[in-house]
Scaffold this active site. Structure first.
Site, PDB file in Angstrom:
ATOM      1  N   ASP A 184       0.822  -1.069  -0.009  1.00  0.00           N
ATOM      2  CA  ASP A 184       0.006  -0.039   0.149  1.00  0.00           C
ATOM      3  C   ASP A 184       0.906   1.124   0.030  1.00  0.00           C
ATOM      4  O   ASP A 184       1.771   1.395   1.195  1.00  0.00           O
ATOM      5  CB  ASP A 184      -0.796   0.001   1.095  1.00  0.00           C
ATOM      6  CG  ASP A 184      -1.738   1.365   1.141  1.00  0.00           C
ATOM      7  OD1 ASP A 184      -1.309   2.203   0.677  1.00  0.00           O
ATOM      8  OD2 ASP A 184      -3.098   1.134   1.615  1.00  0.00           O
ATOM      9  N   HIS A 185       1.165   1.961  -1.148  1.00  0.00           N
ATOM     10  CA  HIS A 185       2.273   2.767  -1.111  1.00  0.00           C
ATOM     11  C   HIS A 185       2.087   3.953  -0.347  1.00  0.00           C
ATOM     12  O   HIS A 185       3.036   4.716  -0.050  1.00  0.00           O
ATOM     13  CB  HIS A 185       2.675   3.135  -2.785  1.00  0.00           C
ATOM     14  CG  HIS A 185       1.303   4.023  -3.156  1.00  0.00           C
ATOM     15  ND1 HIS A 185       0.101   3.785  -3.800  1.00  0.00           N
ATOM     16  CD2 HIS A 185       1.536   5.499  -3.379  1.00  0.00           C
ATOM     17  CE1 HIS A 185      -0.324   4.982  -4.070  1.00  0.00           C
ATOM     18  NE2 HIS A 185       0.330   6.057  -3.940  1.00  0.00           N
ATOM     19  N   HIS A 247      -5.807   2.717   1.053  1.00  0.00           N
ATOM     20  CA  HIS A 247      -4.901   4.004   1.627  1.00  0.00           C
ATOM     21  C   HIS A 247      -5.626   4.739   2.624  1.00  0.00           C
ATOM     22  O   HIS A 247      -5.091   5.160   4.057  1.00  0.00           O
ATOM     23  CB  HIS A 247      -4.719   5.172   0.440  1.00  0.00           C
ATOM     24  CG  HIS A 247      -4.167   4.464  -0.759  1.00  0.00           C
ATOM     25  ND1 HIS A 247      -3.165   3.433  -0.820  1.00  0.00           N
ATOM     26  CD2 HIS A 247      -4.296   4.730  -2.005  1.00  0.00           C
ATOM     27  CE1 HIS A 247      -2.728   3.273  -2.057  1.00  0.00           C
ATOM     28  NE2 HIS A 247      -3.404   3.912  -2.600  1.00  0.00           N
TER      29      HIS A 247
END
Ligand code: BG6
Length: 501
Positions: A184-185, A247
């Site tokens: 999950d950047h 996010h």
């Protein structure tokens, strides 16, 4: 712990011709290389089904670095040295020969480096290939050393709870959970990582971080971009799956979690999972009151005409997919009982702005005549990188007059270093075998559980209360109603721009 720096690393990217590889992965690996963070002996195998000549492929990657790298255009000498370790392997993901060729390459690399090092497999591919590639690398025993071999999986991880569970089971039968890095950047973003430091290294905030002093919390990720060329994917996903399930819920976890026993992957992941498990399930009778969805229509952003979502490439002309979601949720635990958390995200909005606002309560005992603005802590994730605290101050002069002022910390003023990209931090962590910033199987499932009642309700009533909003605005007005009586509207950083609704 095996340290990626000392072990040779063979990095394989499946989906090498895709956008992610060109825009994010190779620029990140190149920056790690020039920053001397990659192991001295490494190799990058780029696998995809399209035909490509080695030099032409490297040139494509160089163009990507020149366009997207945070460090600007590549240094010719350094690029040449880096690119000499990058190899294109043309292969169909469905064919066994692709994996046997890869196996030969990996073994040749390891024989030449005199050591069986880390093998990292990055799945930068459409979700339909995850199981296919996982099965193939399992069968060929490419990823069989638990301590050394790792798989990185991009989102979306499933499309609902059932598919995520099925995928977890499928991967879990073939690999150890320790080898699986669900990315999950957002967790790799410097400003997001700093929230943990802010919360747990500054004890002054801890006594205030609860229902007694906090009125409500807003977590908002507004994007100015529309869906662009990703309509094919996005139209079957929507903002809830694309942004909230991952996010925004991860940001919620970091804001709401208890302090972990230590800064250790499993302890942090346990603390976050607990938050997700404590989110009060959305009741169906109240669902449309607590969750607002919207979709953009044609508008203008920075004097540029923006198409309506339904006119975007590969989007159905009668699509009901939401490009905006706002919701109100509660966390049923002692710390947060009764404190509303408002989450919002949308595309084609007035401007890009990712902020978290901790709104403190008003003082119950008032000794001043002036109206007092309650304290507010604002954490700006992007594009502004700052933390500020709003408090009341006496206006200089002979009278006791109060005005709100801000105390600011900005990265720009405090540091000279350029910030690493999220993908740099995350790739390095994978090489080091550090899963702190990655999603564990139970965490992904817990996040799906939170959004399932919403997905189910929207499936049942596909067009009910889909609020249209003009591109270039702050989204549907209905999302402000959601905030009542806590706030009149969503918090906006002062931008000097005219406000559009
Ligand atoms: C991705 C979503 O995960 O995150 C995109 O799929 C979104 O739709 C992107 O635009 C936002 O990431 P960032 O880093 O630009 O805020």
């Amino acid at each position: 712990m095996k340290n990626g720096k000392t072990y040779p690393a063979a990095i394989t990217i499946f989906g090498a011709k895709g956008d992610l590889t060109r825009r994010k992965l190779i620029p990140a690996l190149y920056n790690l290389y020039i920053g001397d963070h990659l192991p001295p002996v490494f190799c990058i195998y780029c696998v995809d089904y399209l035909a490509a000549d080695q030099d032409a492929f490297r040139k494509e990657l160089l163009d990507g670095v020149n366009e997207f790298s945070r460090s600007g255009k590549a240094d010719p000498k350094k690029w040449a040295a880096f690119a000499a370790q990058v190899f294109y392997l043309q292969g169909d993901f469905m064919k066994a020969s692709t994996y046997s060729t890869l196996k030969d390459q990996l073994e040749a690399f390891e024989a030449a480096s005199g050591q069986r090092g880390t093998r990292l497999f990055y799945f930068a591919i459409a979700p339909r290939f995850i199981e296919i590639i996982a099965a193939a690398i399992y069968k060929q025993q490419l990823c069989n050393k638990v301590a050394l071999d790792r798989i990185v999986i991009e989102k979306p991880f499933g499309t609902d709870l059932a598919t995520a569970q099925q995928l977890n089971r499928y991967l879990g039968k073939r690999f150890s959970e320790k080898q699986l890095y669900r990315i999950d950047h957002y967790l790799g973003k410097e400003t997001v990582q700093n929230i943990m430091a802010f919360r747990f290294a500054n004890y002054v905030f801890e006594p205030l971080w609860n229902k007694k002093y906090i009125d409500h919390i807003q977590i908002s990720v507004a994007e100015q971009v529309g869906v662009g060329k990703r309509g094919g994917y996005y139209d079957s996903s929507g903002a809830l799956r694309d942004m909230i399930q991952n996010h925004l819920l991860q940001l919620l976890c970091i804001i709401a979690m208890e302090c972990p026993g230590a800064y250790k992957a499993e302890m942090i992941r346990d603390a976050k999972t607990k938050v997700l498990k404590s989110v009060r399930p959305f009741a169906s009778a109240q669902l449309f009151k607590n969750v607002i969805r919207g979709q953009y229509t044609a508008g203008e952003i920075n004097d540029t005409e923006m198409p309506a979502y339904r006119k975007e490439e590969q989007v159905a002309a009668n699509s009901n997919t939401e490009t905006f979601t706002a919701l109100r949720l509660f966390i049923d635990n002692d710390r947060w009982q009764g404190v509303p958390f408002f989450l919002r995200t949308g595309k084609s909005m007035f401007r890009q702005s990712s902020v978290i606002v901790i709104q403190f309560k008003d003082s119950p005992h008032k000794i001043f005549k002036d109206d007092i603005v309650p304290n507010r802590l604002i954490i700006s994730i992007q594009p502004e990188l700052e933390i500020s605290l709003l408090f009341e101050s006496k206006l200089p002069g002979l009278q006791m007059k109060l005005v709100p002022v801000e105390m600011d910390f900005t990265y720009q003023d405090a540091y000279t270093e350029t910030l690493p990209e999220a993908y740099e931090a995350l790739l390095l962590d994978v090489l080091h075998g550090d899963a702190t910033l990655f999603m564990r199987a139970d965490q992904v499932e817990a996040a799906w559980k939170v959004v399932m009642p919403i997905l189910n309700a929207w499936k049942k009533y596909p067009a009910k209360q889909l609020h249209l909003y003009k591109a270039g605005t702050w989204g549907p007005a209905a999302s402000n109603v959601l905030l009542k009586p806590y706030a009149k509207e969503w918090f906006r950083l002062p931008s000097g721009d005219a406000v559009k609704e």
